[in-house]
Structure formats: C-alpha cells, structure tokens
Motif scaffolding. Sequence first.
Motif, PDB file in Angstrom:
ATOM      1  N   LEU A  35      -2.673  -3.759 -11.570  1.00 53.74           N
ATOM      2  CA  LEU A  35      -3.317  -4.192 -10.327  1.00 53.74           C
ATOM      3  C   LEU A  35      -2.315  -4.615  -9.248  1.00 53.74           C
ATOM      4  N   ALA A  36      -1.046  -4.315  -9.440  1.00 53.70           N
ATOM      5  CA  ALA A  36       0.004  -4.795  -8.537  1.00 53.70           C
ATOM      6  C   ALA A  36      -0.205  -4.417  -7.077  1.00 53.70           C
ATOM      7  N   PHE A  37      -0.882  -3.307  -6.830  1.00 50.73           N
ATOM      8  CA  PHE A  37      -1.062  -2.818  -5.462  1.00 50.73           C
ATOM      9  C   PHE A  37      -2.482  -3.079  -4.944  1.00 50.73           C
ATOM     10  N   GLN A  38      -3.213  -3.953  -5.633  1.00 50.74           N
ATOM     11  CA  GLN A  38      -4.612  -4.238  -5.300  1.00 50.74           C
ATOM     12  C   GLN A  38      -4.785  -5.701  -4.901  1.00 50.74           C
ATOM     13  N   ARG A  39      -5.616  -5.952  -3.906  1.00 46.11           N
ATOM     14  CA  ARG A  39      -5.944  -7.331  -3.525  1.00 46.11           C
ATOM     15  C   ARG A  39      -6.646  -8.069  -4.652  1.00 46.11           C
ATOM     16  N   GLU A  40      -7.265  -7.329  -5.544  1.00 46.32           N
ATOM     17  CA  GLU A  40      -8.007  -7.941  -6.645  1.00 46.32           C
ATOM     18  C   GLU A  40      -7.099  -8.720  -7.585  1.00 46.32           C
ATOM     19  N   ARG A  41      -5.809  -8.471  -7.556  1.00 45.80           N
ATOM     20  CA  ARG A  41      -4.875  -9.269  -8.367  1.00 45.80           C
ATOM     21  C   ARG A  41      -4.687 -10.589  -7.629  1.00 45.80           C
ATOM     22  N   GLU A  43      -3.448 -13.530  -8.311  1.00 49.25           N
ATOM     23  CA  GLU A  43      -2.214 -14.330  -8.338  1.00 49.25           C
ATOM     24  C   GLU A  43      -1.253 -13.881  -7.244  1.00 49.25           C
ATOM     25  N   GLY A  44      -1.315 -12.598  -6.902  1.00 51.91           N
ATOM     26  CA  GLY A  44      -0.440 -12.026  -5.893  1.00 51.91           C
ATOM     27  C   GLY A  44      -0.357 -10.523  -6.074  1.00 51.91           C
ATOM     28  N   HIS A  45       0.074  -9.834  -5.019  1.00 50.89           N
ATOM     29  CA  HIS A  45       0.097  -8.379  -5.029  1.00 50.89           C
ATOM     30  C   HIS A  45       1.086  -7.876  -3.979  1.00 50.89           C
ATOM     31  N   PHE A  46       1.409  -6.581  -4.094  1.00 52.56           N
ATOM     32  CA  PHE A  46       2.326  -5.977  -3.140  1.00 52.56           C
ATOM     33  C   PHE A  46       1.681  -5.823  -1.759  1.00 52.56           C
ATOM     34  N   THR A  47       2.492  -6.042  -0.753  1.00 55.02           N
ATOM     35  CA  THR A  47       2.161  -5.741   0.635  1.00 55.02           C
ATOM     36  C   THR A  47       3.369  -4.992   1.203  1.00 55.02           C
ATOM     37  N   ALA A  48       3.209  -4.434   2.381  1.00 54.30           N
ATOM     38  CA  ALA A  48       4.321  -3.718   3.019  1.00 54.30           C
ATOM     39  C   ALA A  48       4.373  -4.099   4.486  1.00 54.30           C
ATOM     40  N   SER A  49       5.580  -4.222   5.005  1.00 54.40           N
ATOM     41  CA  SER A  49       5.770  -4.618   6.396  1.00 54.40           C
ATOM     42  C   SER A  49       6.745  -3.701   7.101  1.00 54.40           C
ATOM     43  N   ALA A  78      -1.459  -3.154   0.459  1.00 54.31           N
ATOM     44  CA  ALA A  78      -1.311  -1.790  -0.049  1.00 54.31           C
ATOM     45  C   ALA A  78      -2.675  -1.161  -0.334  1.00 54.31           C
ATOM     46  N   ASP A  79      -3.652  -1.982  -0.734  1.00 55.86           N
ATOM     47  CA  ASP A  79      -5.001  -1.497  -1.039  1.00 55.86           C
ATOM     48  C   ASP A  79      -4.985  -0.267  -1.941  1.00 55.86           C
ATOM     49  N   GLY A  80      -4.164  -0.332  -2.968  1.00 57.36           N
ATOM     50  CA  GLY A  80      -4.109   0.731  -3.964  1.00 57.36           C
ATOM     51  C   GLY A  80      -3.064   1.798  -3.707  1.00 57.36           C
ATOM     52  N   ASN A  81      -2.497   1.845  -2.519  1.00 57.55           N
ATOM     53  CA  ASN A  81      -1.485   2.853  -2.200  1.00 57.55           C
ATOM     54  C   ASN A  81      -0.132   2.380  -2.726  1.00 57.55           C
ATOM     55  N   GLU A  82       0.424   3.106  -3.672  1.00 56.42           N
ATOM     56  CA  GLU A  82       1.710   2.738  -4.259  1.00 56.42           C
ATOM     57  C   GLU A  82       2.890   3.141  -3.387  1.00 56.42           C
ATOM     58  N   ALA A 118      -5.240 -20.309   0.915  1.00 60.86           N
ATOM     59  CA  ALA A 118      -6.624 -19.966   0.561  1.00 60.86           C
ATOM     60  C   ALA A 118      -7.443 -19.814   1.840  1.00 60.86           C
ATOM     61  N   ASN A 119      -8.435 -18.942   1.752  1.00 60.72           N
ATOM     62  CA  ASN A 119      -9.370 -18.778   2.855  1.00 60.72           C
ATOM     63  C   ASN A 119     -10.774 -18.615   2.278  1.00 60.72           C
ATOM     64  N   ALA A 120     -11.733 -18.301   3.106  1.00 63.02           N
ATOM     65  CA  ALA A 120     -13.130 -18.200   2.652  1.00 63.02           C
ATOM     66  C   ALA A 120     -13.326 -17.123   1.587  1.00 63.02           C
ATOM     67  N   LYS A 121     -12.487 -16.086   1.612  1.00 64.55           N
ATOM     68  CA  LYS A 121     -12.643 -14.969   0.673  1.00 64.55           C
ATOM     69  C   LYS A 121     -11.702 -15.015  -0.526  1.00 64.55           C
ATOM     70  N   ASP A 122     -10.509 -15.606  -0.361  1.00 59.46           N
ATOM     71  CA  ASP A 122      -9.480 -15.514  -1.395  1.00 59.46           C
ATOM     72  C   ASP A 122      -8.844 -16.868  -1.689  1.00 59.46           C
ATOM     73  N   PRO A 123      -8.456 -17.068  -2.952  1.00 65.09           N
ATOM     74  CA  PRO A 123      -7.691 -18.280  -3.272  1.00 65.09           C
ATOM     75  C   PRO A 123      -6.255 -18.130  -2.755  1.00 65.09           C
TER      76      PRO A 123
END
Length: 183
Positions: A35-41, A43-49, A78-82, A118-123
């Motif tokens: 789940l590294a490239f998914q928001r569903e993880r 604890e944390g996940h990959f993003t790109a800038s 990333a929303d699933g894009n590796e 944290a926000n309304a949708k995510d910890p």
Amino acid sequence: MNREGLKKILKSYRTPFEEEKNFVAEFIALTEDPLAFQRERKEGHFTASAWIVNKTRTHALLTHHRKLSRWLQLGGHADGNENLMEVAMTEAREESGLISLKLVDSYIFDIDKHIIPANAKDPQHYHYDVRFLIEAAMDEPLTISKESKDLAWVSYETVPDVVAGNESILRMLEKTSKSEFVY
C-alpha cells in the motif's frame, strides 16, 4: 520508474545532507509495502513533488497550500501510481497550469519525510516525498488550482522568509543555488 526502479534509485541515492541520509532506509523499506503508493496506508505513504525553478536559477515557483496554509513546492499523492516522476509532473501541471515544464533530470532531486496533521478525513500521518527538479518559464501564465490559495515565483533571496524556515525547502534551495549542486 516503477516500485523496483524507485527502490534501485533509492539504494544508490547520495546526499551530503544528514536529514536526507536518515530517510533513505525508511524510504527503501516502504517500497516493500503493497500500500506504499496509496492514501489508504494510514501510517504514511509516498507522495511526489516538483521543485520548479526558472532556467537561470533565480526564482522558485511556490504554492500557498490551501489546507496547510503554508508556502510549499507543488506536489501530491501518488494515488496508486508507482511512477513518482510522472506523479510529480502531473501535479506540477495540475497545480500551476504550466505547460512548458521540463524535467531537468530523471534522478531523484530530494527526499523528505514529514508529518501531515490530522484532518476531518485522515489521521495524522507521514508523507514520504520524492522530489524532482523541474524548469519552467516565468512568463507563462499561472493557473491557481483548488488546492492553492495562491501561486508565486519567489526570488531565491526571499524564499527563506516566505517558507518560514521550512528546512526541506531551504535544502532544495541550497541545492539549486550552489555551484556544487548544479544540475
């Protein structure tokens, strides 16, 4: 670049900055998580800038992030894009409206692990941000996306004040303003 390509590049990633050196092992380990490239993880996940600079390296394009209310580089989930290079380019286009974006190097420019409140949708969670150096023309019109309050080309001299000491942005600034880091 897929998950395995990212892992290979991270294993060879070298930086003189201690804070980045401390992230490398965690980034490599994260590539093993399905789940590294998914928001569903959660604890944390990959993003790109995208660290977007002008060709003469005098200005950086920053966004005043709507949710975080801080000036930052452009980027997103990333929303699933590796292929994080592709994610960075897509986010840069979507968040700036720029068309003439040029990837300076396909190699990773910078990495940073930072906490997202944290926000309304995510910890509260971590973003494992992989960053790429991109050039753009300052005379091209900008389009502010719904994710931003504002966009601005900020002179290198004023970036430290605008980003209120954000160390990861100051690190990218140093990389593009010193001759030993010229790309």
